[in-house]
Design an enzyme around this catalytic site. Structure first.
Site, short mmCIF file in Angstrom:
data_model
loop_
_atom_site.label_atom_id
_atom_site.label_comp_id
_atom_site.label_asym_id
_atom_site.label_seq_id
_atom_site.Cartn_x
_atom_site.Cartn_y
_atom_site.Cartn_z
N LYS A 75 20.54 6.00 28.38
CA LYS A 75 20.16 4.72 27.27
C LYS A 75 21.56 4.40 26.73
CE LYS A 75 18.30 4.45 22.57
NZ LYS A 75 19.70 4.78 21.75
N ASN A 76 22.17 5.39 26.21
CA ASN A 76 23.48 4.89 25.49
C ASN A 76 24.36 4.16 26.06
OD1 ASN A 76 21.77 5.17 23.01
ND2 ASN A 76 22.65 7.08 22.68
N CYS A 94 19.12 2.16 9.03
CA CYS A 94 17.77 2.58 9.95
C CYS A 94 17.34 3.81 9.41
CB CYS A 94 18.12 2.56 11.39
SG CYS A 94 19.03 4.03 11.89
N ARG A 134 24.37 3.32 8.23
CA ARG A 134 25.10 3.13 9.44
C ARG A 134 26.27 1.98 9.23
NH1 ARG A 134 21.19 4.37 14.43
NH2 ARG A 134 23.18 4.59 15.59
N PRO A 135 27.23 2.21 8.54
CA PRO A 135 28.21 1.39 8.42
C PRO A 135 28.90 1.17 9.59
CG PRO A 135 29.09 3.69 7.65
CD PRO A 135 27.58 3.69 8.00
N ILE A 136 29.81 -0.34 9.59
CA ILE A 136 30.45 -0.66 10.67
C ILE A 136 31.98 -0.90 10.49
CG2 ILE A 136 28.41 -1.37 12.25
CD1 ILE A 136 29.37 -4.30 11.36
N ASP A 137 32.44 -0.32 9.42
CA ASP A 137 33.85 -0.56 8.89
C ASP A 137 34.75 -0.16 10.07
OD1 ASP A 137 32.73 2.18 8.05
OD2 ASP A 137 34.94 2.61 7.75
N GLN A 138 34.50 0.89 10.99
CA GLN A 138 35.56 0.97 12.05
C GLN A 138 35.58 0.12 13.09
OE1 GLN A 138 37.86 3.51 11.44
NE2 GLN A 138 36.72 3.54 9.44
N ASP A 147 21.75 13.80 18.64
CA ASP A 147 20.51 13.20 19.25
C ASP A 147 19.49 14.50 19.92
OD1 ASP A 147 21.09 10.96 18.32
OD2 ASP A 147 22.26 10.15 20.45
N ILE A 207 26.22 14.42 11.30
CA ILE A 207 26.44 12.78 11.72
C ILE A 207 25.64 11.94 10.82
CG2 ILE A 207 26.67 11.15 13.67
CD1 ILE A 207 28.27 13.70 14.36
N ARG A 241 11.45 3.27 23.03
CA ARG A 241 12.71 2.65 23.19
C ARG A 241 13.85 3.33 23.98
NH1 ARG A 241 15.40 3.65 18.02
NH2 ARG A 241 17.05 2.72 19.48
N1 EPU Z 1 30.59 5.58 10.93
C1 EPU Z 1 31.21 4.85 10.16
N2 EPU Z 1 31.75 3.69 10.02
C2 EPU Z 1 31.61 3.17 11.42
C3 EPU Z 1 30.89 3.55 12.31
C4 EPU Z 1 30.25 4.94 12.08
O1 EPU Z 1 31.25 5.55 9.07
O2 EPU Z 1 32.38 2.12 11.55
C5 EPU Z 1 29.98 6.75 10.83
C6 EPU Z 1 28.57 6.62 10.95
O3 EPU Z 1 27.75 6.58 9.64
C7 EPU Z 1 27.97 8.13 11.36
C8 EPU Z 1 29.46 8.70 12.21
O4 EPU Z 1 30.32 7.63 11.83
O5 EPU Z 1 28.10 9.18 10.33
C9 EPU Z 1 28.94 8.41 13.68
O6 EPU Z 1 28.48 7.25 13.98
P1 EPU Z 1 28.78 6.73 15.43
O7 EPU Z 1 29.39 5.24 15.15
O8 EPU Z 1 29.30 7.46 16.62
O9 EPU Z 1 27.00 6.38 16.06
P2 EPU Z 1 26.54 5.16 16.58
O10 EPU Z 1 27.56 4.25 17.60
O11 EPU Z 1 25.94 3.98 15.69
C10 EPU Z 1 25.73 6.36 18.67
C11 EPU Z 1 24.32 6.27 19.47
C12 EPU Z 1 23.44 7.24 18.42
C13 EPU Z 1 23.96 8.60 18.22
C14 EPU Z 1 25.57 8.49 17.50
C15 EPU Z 1 26.28 9.69 17.39
C16 EPU Z 1 24.22 4.40 20.71
C17 EPU Z 1 23.60 2.92 20.64
N3 EPU Z 1 23.87 5.07 19.58
O12 EPU Z 1 25.54 5.74 17.43
O13 EPU Z 1 22.19 7.36 19.30
O14 EPU Z 1 23.44 9.44 17.41
O15 EPU Z 1 26.09 7.55 18.61
O16 EPU Z 1 26.34 10.33 18.73
O17 EPU Z 1 25.01 4.62 21.57
C18 EPU Z 1 19.91 7.84 19.63
O18 EPU Z 1 20.12 7.56 20.73
O19 EPU Z 1 18.80 8.36 19.25
C19 EPU Z 1 20.96 7.41 18.61
C20 EPU Z 1 20.66 7.34 17.22
#
Ligand code: EPU
Length: 423
Positions: free
Chosen positions: A22-23, A117, A122-126, A306, A328, A398
């Site tokens: 899925k991911n 969620c 779930r921030p997106i600053d990076q 996960d 995480i 999903r």
């Molecule tokens: N984070 C930040 N800033 C950012 C991005 C992330 O602080 O800009 C933090 C998050 O808050 C978290 C950590 O960094 O604490 C890791 O987050 P990551 O960005 O790796 O997660 P993601 O890309 O949003 C994906 C999977 C998730 C999985 C995580 C961790 C997808 C669509 N989603 O999420 O999958 O838990 O990586 O491996 O690929 C699931 O499939 O059930 C699921 C939630």
């Protein structure tokens, strides 16, 4: 609204075939926006997240032809819109990949802000940091993110946090940029490698995916004209591995990559299970009550978040007291309250939960709070005495293809029941 009605306990036995990840799929689909051509994607999981992504792409002018329910032909030659439909994208987390892909292809993108969620903030600053490093102007206002650039230029990007999404978005935005981009402290999950392999098959020049330094040499164009098969789902395979252990069963898990599962195998051996590796399949079996364990979730190759709720079910019935540290997501123990309704003794506080192992679970009405919590509660229902009614299963749909059918083929007694909506 559908619910699952499960009668247990069952020791799961037999064979199961793992679907595409899925991911990886929800990143490869938007990555097709970068291709000025037609490509074919195989081994796509037949899940609602994939269908939703295809609908979003169609809204942007992408032509999609389904060949089978797991195979699709995608023609992104005539994208006619860079504003993703806000109502669809703001509910859908992985829609953030549209930003990197549209910015890379068209130099402009508008996507609904992916809200918080069930897993917490779930921030997106990076992600934003990466786009800005490549020269884009990013604005977050009125519930949407807008990114614009005249020309993307390669640069060094240091990730302050290891992030799957930000690493993939940085790759997407830099594939067609001028010059070389370096991503330091990149995430290393198997689906990052899969996205890079997909893009390289279509003509990109990405090196080092799967390590913590990724280099992308920008190319002028991605050509399409190729087929790509999505990698087997590490998390689905791990879910069945842990279901074998929890149910004291014996399952041959086919179409998986055992190397991706090393961290789960190590934990299963520690708690007394057995794992046999046959190259592209593995057999997992368990013939006694699991031993207690300490689990800490970490980015790959650590133990995946996960699969945290699923191992939580195993530890709920283990001999002795176990601990899980979730590093995480801030709210990934909501399933523990549901498991406690089934007789588990779990105390969750912040990012730590203590599991006082009980001998058996008992069936009860429970609610899936998110995708992986749903999978865990389904396993709990299979091993529990009596009837479990599992609600909110749209979360499970999903991300898991044919989940109840797959568990049924292993002997589980599961029925999907559609309840009339309340008026
Ligand atoms: N984070 C930040 N800033 C950012 C991005 C992330 O602080 O800009 C933090 C998050 O808050 C978290 C950590 O960094 O604490 C890791 O987050 P990551 O960005 O790796 O997660 P993601 O890309 O949003 C994906 C999977 C998730 C999985 C995580 C961790 C997808 C669509 N989603 O999420 O999958 O838990 O990586 O491996 O690929 C699931 O499939 O059930 C699921 C939630």
């Amino acid at each position: 609204m559908d619910k699952l009605v499960i009668h247990g306990p069952t020791k799961l036995k037999g064979e199961v075939t793992i679907s595409g990840a899925k991911n990886a799929a929800v990143a490869i689909l938007p990555a097709t926006l970068l291709i000025d051509g037609v490509c074919k994607i195989e081994n796509l999981p037949n899940i609602s997240d994939v269908k939703m992504y295809c609908k979003i792409l169609q809204e942007l002018g992408v032509k999609i032809k389904w060949i089978t329910e797991n195979e699709v032909e995608i023609d992104s030659r005539n994208i006619n819109c860079t504003q993703a439909p806000l109502d669809m994208t703001s509910k859908f987390r992985a829609s953030y990949y549209l930003l990197g892909a549209l910015l890379g292809r068209c130099g402009t993108a508008e996507v609904g802000l992916p809200g918080g969620c069930n897993l917490g903030a779930r921030p997106i600053d990076q992600h934003i940091k990466a786009f800005e490093a490549l020269g884009a102007k990013v604005e977050v206002a009125q519930g949407k993110i807008t990114a614009k650039v005249k020309k993307l230029v390669g640069n060094s990007i240091y990730m302050d946090i290891v992030s799957v999404g930000a690493t993939i978005n940085a790759i997407l935005a830099s594939v067609l940029a001028e010059g070389t981009t370096t991503i330091d402290n990149a995430a290393k999950e198997p689906h990052i490698v899969d996205v890079a392999n997909f893009l390289n098959t279509m003509g990109a020049d990405i090196r080092g995916a799967g390590t913590d330094v990724i280099k992308i040499n920008g190319v002028k164009k991605l050509h399409g004209k190729a087929s790509y098969s999505v990698v087997p789902d590490q998390i689905e395979a791990g879910t069945f591995m842990l279901a074998a252990v929890a149910s004291r069963g014996n399952i041959l898990i086919k179409n998986c990559i055992p190397e991706h599962l090393d961290c789960i195998t190590a934990k299963i051996l520690e708690i007394g299970g057995s794992v046999e590796d046959y190259g592209d399949s593995i057999r997992v079996s368990m013939n006694k009550r699991p031993n207690k364990a300490i689990v800490k979730t970490l980015p790959y190759p650590g133990y995946p978040t996960d699969l945290q709720p699923q191992i939580g079910v195993v530890l709920a019935i283990a001999e002795g007291t176990s601990t899980i540290h979730e590093s995480i997501w801030e709210s990934r123990f909501q399933y523990s309250f549901e498991l406690n309704k089934m007789g588990a003794k779990i105390t969750a506080q912040g990012k730590t939960a203590i599991f006082e192992g009980v001998k058996d679970l008992n069936g009860a009405p429970v609610y899936a709070t998110d995708l992986r919590a749903g999978a865990a509660l389904l396993i709990a229902g299979i091993i529990a005495d009596g009837e479990t009614q599992l609600y909110n299963i749209e979360h499970i749909d999903r991300g898991y293809e044919d989940i109840e059918e797959k568990f049924r083929s292993l002997g589980a007694n599961i029925e999907r029941v559609t309840e009339p909506d309340e008026k």
